[in-house]
Write a protein that holds these residues in place. Structure first.
Motif, short mmCIF file in Angstrom:
data_model
loop_
_atom_site.label_atom_id
_atom_site.label_comp_id
_atom_site.label_asym_id
_atom_site.label_seq_id
_atom_site.Cartn_x
_atom_site.Cartn_y
_atom_site.Cartn_z
N MET A 186 0.89 -1.17 0.03
CA MET A 186 0.02 -0.06 -0.04
C MET A 186 0.74 1.13 -0.04
SD MET A 186 -3.52 0.91 0.28
CE MET A 186 -4.53 -0.01 1.67
N ILE A 212 0.79 4.09 -2.87
CA ILE A 212 0.49 5.68 -2.70
C ILE A 212 1.59 6.44 -3.02
CG2 ILE A 212 0.18 7.04 -0.62
CD1 ILE A 212 -1.29 4.74 0.79
N ARG A 216 -4.29 13.71 3.10
CA ARG A 216 -3.91 12.41 3.23
C ARG A 216 -3.86 11.96 4.70
NH1 ARG A 216 0.88 11.24 1.98
NH2 ARG A 216 0.48 9.06 2.61
N PRO A 269 -9.41 3.35 0.89
CA PRO A 269 -9.00 2.04 0.08
C PRO A 269 -8.64 0.93 0.95
CG PRO A 269 -7.22 3.75 0.15
CD PRO A 269 -8.30 4.46 0.95
N ALA A 283 -5.81 1.91 -3.94
CA ALA A 283 -5.30 3.04 -3.52
C ALA A 283 -4.67 4.03 -4.62
CB ALA A 283 -4.19 2.68 -2.29
N GLU A 316 -6.01 6.16 4.85
CA GLU A 316 -5.04 5.11 4.39
C GLU A 316 -5.13 4.31 5.78
OE1 GLU A 316 -2.63 8.33 1.74
OE2 GLU A 316 -1.59 7.14 3.44
#
Length: 332
Positions: A1, A5, A111, A143, A149, A167
């Motif tokens: 992940m 990102i 974020r 996500p 993501a 996140e």
């Protein structure tokens, strides 16, 4: 992940010189979770830079930059730290398009790592998504896998309106066993998937069915998608699991079609139960599917208590707790 990102920001910065990244420790250090590692070296200190420890300052500056044509993607180090910036997000970012009659937009992305799973205690583990889904003018994204993501973050950066991008920390590094003192559970070993190179987007406002089924619909997002999959598998229940991906705007069409087919619904989220986003989901299902429901809509969520550090893994809805809810809903 983390890699997905980072790649989303890299792709966006390469395609559009107006995209900038800043926040606490995101420049030279690469972020506390290393999501921005290498971006400053590649794009320079004018496009990826460190900000003072002032969330209101970070978001407020981003709003001003966005009004003048930049596309800031800022990081709040933990979702728990967003509260000093909440007034900027709610009173300025969310309203700028409306209060200016469309003369200005606010293309910012905020974020934030969200949720628990790293034994971060009360100030590093909260799930505040419901605070943002209540605010008109915002989009809210959570996500559940690297492919989504990356695509969702690129879509968020390219969106003309403010996006809150949450996140799940437990998914940052792929398969996660939670803690070395705890046995590895089936859902923690779930492969999170590969990510395509280059530019692509996943549309905001569109859910996806992760597991087709006919007995009961499960609505989940983020880490809870994997918990729901494990619960259904362990209980042997033919559950249809919907990964919402975007909470605002919500893909009500996919939800309603599934619940009308199954006649039952269980909502799962990590945040506190009372006034959590599951309450909104339950109300929408009841309003739109009442005559198709064979049982009350069930919610499985965190406790109504300040985040319990020592009881973190009991606080989370796990496969056992979700499984019991599925069985009870089928028996109702």
């Amino acid at each position: 992940m983390i890699e997905a990102i980072r790649d989303a920001m890299d792709v966006s910065m390469a395609r559009d010189s107006q995209v900038i990244v800043f926040g606490e420790d995101v420049g030279f250090f690469g972020g506390v979770f290393r999501c921005t590692q290498g971006l400053q070296a590649k794009y320079g200190k004018s496009r990826c830079f460190d900000a003072p420890i002032s969330e209101a300052g970070i978001v407020g500056s981003a709003i001003g930059m966005a009004a003048y044509g930049l596309k800031p993607c800022v990081e709040v180090q933990f979702a728990d730290y967003v509260y000093p910036a909440y007034d900027q997000i709610v009173s300025e970012a969310a309203r700028l398009r409306y209060r200016s009659n469309g003369d200005f937009t606010c293309p910012i992305v905020v974020r934030m790592p969200t949720g628990g799973g790293i034994f971060g205690g009360q100030t590093h583990s909260q799930s505040p998504e419901a605070l943002f889904t209540h605010v008109s003018g915002l989009k809210v994204v959570v996500p559940s896998n690297p492919h989504d993501a990356k695509g969702l973050l690129i879509a968020a950066i390219e969106d003309p309106d403010p996006v809150i991008f949450l996140e799940p920390k437990r998914l940052y590094n792929g398969p996660f066993d939670g803690h070395h003192d705890r046995p590895v559970t089936p859902w923690s070993k779930h492969e999170l998937g590969e990510v395509a190179d280059g530019h692509y987007t996943v549309p905001l406002g569109k859910a996806v069915i992760r597991r087709p089924g006919a007995a009961v619909t499960v609505l989940a997002y983020g880490t809870m998608v994997y918990v729901a999959e494990a619960a259904a598998g362990e209980a042997g229940i033919d559950a249809e699991i919907i990964d919402l991906r975007t909470l605002l705007p919500l893909d009500l069409e996919t939800i309603v079609a599934s619940v009308k087919k199954t006649g039952r619904c269980v909502v799962v989220h990590e945040a506190t139960l009372t006034s959590g986003f599951g309450a909104e989901l339950s109300a929408l299902v009841q309003e739109n599917c009442f005559y198709h429901l064979e049982a009350p809509v069930a919610r499985v969520a965190g406790w109504d208590t300040p985040y319990p550090h020592a009881q973190e893994w009991d606080y989370f809805p796990g496969p056992a707790r979700v499984g019991r809810a599925l069985v009870e809903t089928l028996e109702a």
